[in-house]
Write a protein that holds these residues in place. Sequence first.
Motif: not given
Length: 283
Positions: A127-129, A155-164
């Motif tokens: 998870q992420g924020i 599907v990634s943690a929500a903290s992963v930036q859109d650019s990444a």
Amino acid sequence: MTSRRPYRSDVSDARWHLIEPVFIAWRARRTGPGAAARVHDLREIVNAILYVNRTGIPWEYLPHDFPPYKTVYDYYAKWEADGTTEQVHDLLRDRIRQAHGRDTHPSAAVLDAQSVKTSCNVAEADQGIDAAKKIKGRKRHLATDTLGLLLAVIVSAASVQDSAGGKRILDEVAAAQPAVAKVWVDGGYNNTVINHGAQLGIDVQVVKRTTTAGFQVLPKRWVVERTFGWLMQHRRLARDYEALPQRSRTMIHWAMANKMSRELTGESTPTWRIDSGEADIAA
């Protein structure tokens, strides 16, 4: 076919006819101890998966007239691991594109991401924020064609930036759909995504918001927003309940397969906002 009363999420004969060859081939490839036993009807396994996907219930709450929930989940996991689910999805996508007079290999795509909350069974490490959306959970990075059909999903943690996430999804698109030469994104994707696309031979164009007050349908970008709407008709995707991100990705493939098979057979997806009498007509 089972003699039980049908559920609204069951595949019709016409829909099953579209995807049955994939499962016949899958069963023919099965070898080893017990492979010859044909205990469970694969159509019933598919019906059970779609029941979970559409209603959002936990696996162990499957009605008793389906096969045992552990068996259903075992098939769900196996079909994810060996690519069967994605094969079903891609088969239906190709048929939709052909029905619209399109080549099966798209030349353009649209990228976007959606952050969703997770349930308590998802590991903290997964998870992420999302600071912008104020959501703790996971993020779905989607690439669709210009019809809104899914080309790639991560599907990634929500903290992963859109650019990444955008760079990763571009890699997926380039590998799976080499004909894609144009991609539209929103303002959340910076120059690193544009430059990464150029290295892959993909022209990435940012579609910016208008300055006009109120809601505006943005050219090109709206199709992926509609795809997120399609996914939200499946309650299992309203929140991410899957312990593993790859299982979450597979649930998205099943939702899209459900939508596409209904479109190909002229069946509508029942909405939760109509009464049971109208639902019978819509189904």
